[in-house]
Design a protein around this motif. Structure first.
Motif, short mmCIF file in Angstrom:
data_model
loop_
_atom_site.label_atom_id
_atom_site.label_comp_id
_atom_site.label_asym_id
_atom_site.label_seq_id
_atom_site.Cartn_x
_atom_site.Cartn_y
_atom_site.Cartn_z
N LEU A 1 0.84 -1.20 0.00
CA LEU A 1 0.00 0.00 0.00
C LEU A 1 0.88 1.25 0.00
CD1 LEU A 1 -2.74 1.37 0.16
CD2 LEU A 1 -2.68 1.09 2.65
N ASP A 2 1.94 1.23 0.76
CA ASP A 2 2.88 2.36 0.79
C ASP A 2 3.50 2.58 -0.58
OD1 ASP A 2 2.39 2.76 3.47
OD2 ASP A 2 4.17 1.66 4.16
N PHE A 3 3.83 1.49 -1.25
CA PHE A 3 4.42 1.57 -2.59
C PHE A 3 3.43 2.22 -3.56
CE2 PHE A 3 5.31 0.17 -6.86
CZ PHE A 3 6.69 0.17 -6.96
N ILE A 4 2.18 1.78 -3.50
CA ILE A 4 1.14 2.32 -4.39
C ILE A 4 0.95 3.82 -4.14
CG2 ILE A 4 -1.37 2.28 -4.85
CD1 ILE A 4 -1.20 -0.80 -4.27
N ARG A 5 0.97 4.20 -2.88
CA ARG A 5 0.82 5.62 -2.53
C ARG A 5 2.00 6.44 -3.07
NH1 ARG A 5 -0.13 4.85 2.45
NH2 ARG A 5 -2.33 5.32 2.69
N LYS A 6 3.21 5.91 -2.92
CA LYS A 6 4.40 6.61 -3.41
C LYS A 6 4.43 6.68 -4.93
CE LYS A 6 7.25 5.52 0.62
NZ LYS A 6 8.33 4.66 1.16
N ALA A 7 3.72 5.75 -5.57
CA ALA A 7 3.67 5.76 -7.04
C ALA A 7 2.76 6.87 -7.57
CB ALA A 7 3.18 4.40 -7.55
N GLY A 8 2.10 7.60 -6.65
CA GLY A 8 1.29 8.73 -7.06
C GLY A 8 -0.21 8.53 -6.98
#
Length: 328
Positions: free
Chosen positions: A279-286
């Motif tokens: 989820l953190d990765f998805i958020r950082k992806a924009g």
């Protein structure tokens, strides 16, 4: 003497090569990517089966829809016997063959993983597995896909009205079609393998899947908004061809069945660990994440869904709700 030695050498080579070849070789197919939940379970299943059978059973994994472009094709393949084992979503194409599985598409039926596992690993799960067997499918275990959430490219979805007019990709099941209709959206069936390109080409505005799927299938690359509403829980069903399965020795049947169930526990634990970092990765992806949508409003808007489902016994829904209530 030389001839005898040569003959013994040939016999030795034949015996050695015969015993070194797996007694059983099976195909395990699914439509997910190499990082998908199916693949995590399949790799652990392969490891356990080959170790416990001392190499007598060899598992060949075919991911990414290599043996079928859609989950319906995979189900048809395993039922015909061209594929030995597959993993598919319980609420996707499976209800077309076993209508009772539409029950998994009833929104907000489950709130926690513990509730889900109590139901699927208990009496209800056995009842569903027995129903599958009558339709030509041997269920080995319930793996995890996860709680499903909305993504889209148009706007943040906070309340049911926000979905009105949006084209949302759904699985090939009446329950999913009706679910989106009740929210005012336009349900659009698209096969799992074609979903990324459909989002990329804007054939649909959005879709709904668990965090793990959104990550592993890279939907975050072609979607702007994610809503953590967890409207339904998607189980993965590990399905074998019954005729093939029964043709195995009892020892090999036990190894395969137990490995599927042990892989379920491994996969569930692994996905729980990975969810937050993904989820953190998805958020950082924009991707903009809606953390607290109005779940009560969504539940109320779709509360009558079970009434329009065909061949889903009210008694089955009652059993699930009773089992869920016991967990609480």
């Amino acid at each position: 003497m030389k001839k005898l030695a040569a003959l013994l050498s040939v016999v030795f080579l034949f015996v050695f090569s015969s015993t070194s070849i797996a007694a059983v070789e099976l195909k395990f197919a699914h439509g997910g990517s190499l990082e998908h939940q199916y693949q995590i379970g399949a790799e652990q299943f392969k490891k356990l089966v080959e170790e416990r059978s001392n190499g007598e059973i060899k598992v060949n994994i075919f991911p990414q829809g290599q043996l079928g472009g859609s989950e319906r094709e995979l189900l048809e393949g395993v039922r015909m016997g061209t594929i030995e084992i597959i993993s598919v979503a319980a609420g996707g194409a499976l209800p077309s063959f076993v209508p009772e599985f539409q029950v998994m598409g009833i929104p907000y039926l489950f709130q926690t993983r513990k509730q889900v596992y109590t139901v699927l690993d208990g009496k209800v799960g056995k009842e569903l597995s027995n129903l599958m067997l009558t339709k030509g499918f041997q269920n080995l275990a319930f793996w995890e896909v996860g709680f499903r959430n909305f993504t889209n490219n148009i706007k943040p979805i906070v309340k049911p009205e926000d979905i009105k007019g949006l084209k949302i990709r759904v699985q090939e099941s009446k329950s999913w079609m009706e679910f989106i209709k009740m929210l005012g959206g336009i349900p659009t069936p698209i096969s799992f393998g074609e979903l990324y390109s459909a989002l990329q080409q804007k054939m649909v505005d959005g879709q709904e899947n668990p965090i793990a799927t959104i990550y592993s299938m890279k939907y975050y690359e072609v979607q702007k908004y994610l809503t953590l509403d967890g409207h339904t829980y998607e189980a993965a069903v590990v399905v074998a061809n019954p005729k093939w399965f029964k043709s195995l020795s009892l020892e090999h049947q036990d190894i395969i069945r137990q490995a599927a169930q042990d892989a379920a526990q491994y996969q569930r634990d692994k996905l729980f660990e990975m969810d937050q970092q993904r989820l953190d990765f998805i958020r950082k992806a924009g991707v903009e994440v809606v953390e607290n949508p109005d779940k009560e409003a969504f539940a109320e808007a779709t509360s009558g869904l079970y009434k329009v489902l065909d061949n889903v016994p009210v008694e089955l829904i009652k059993k699930i709700k009773e089992a869920v209530a016991e967990v609480n």
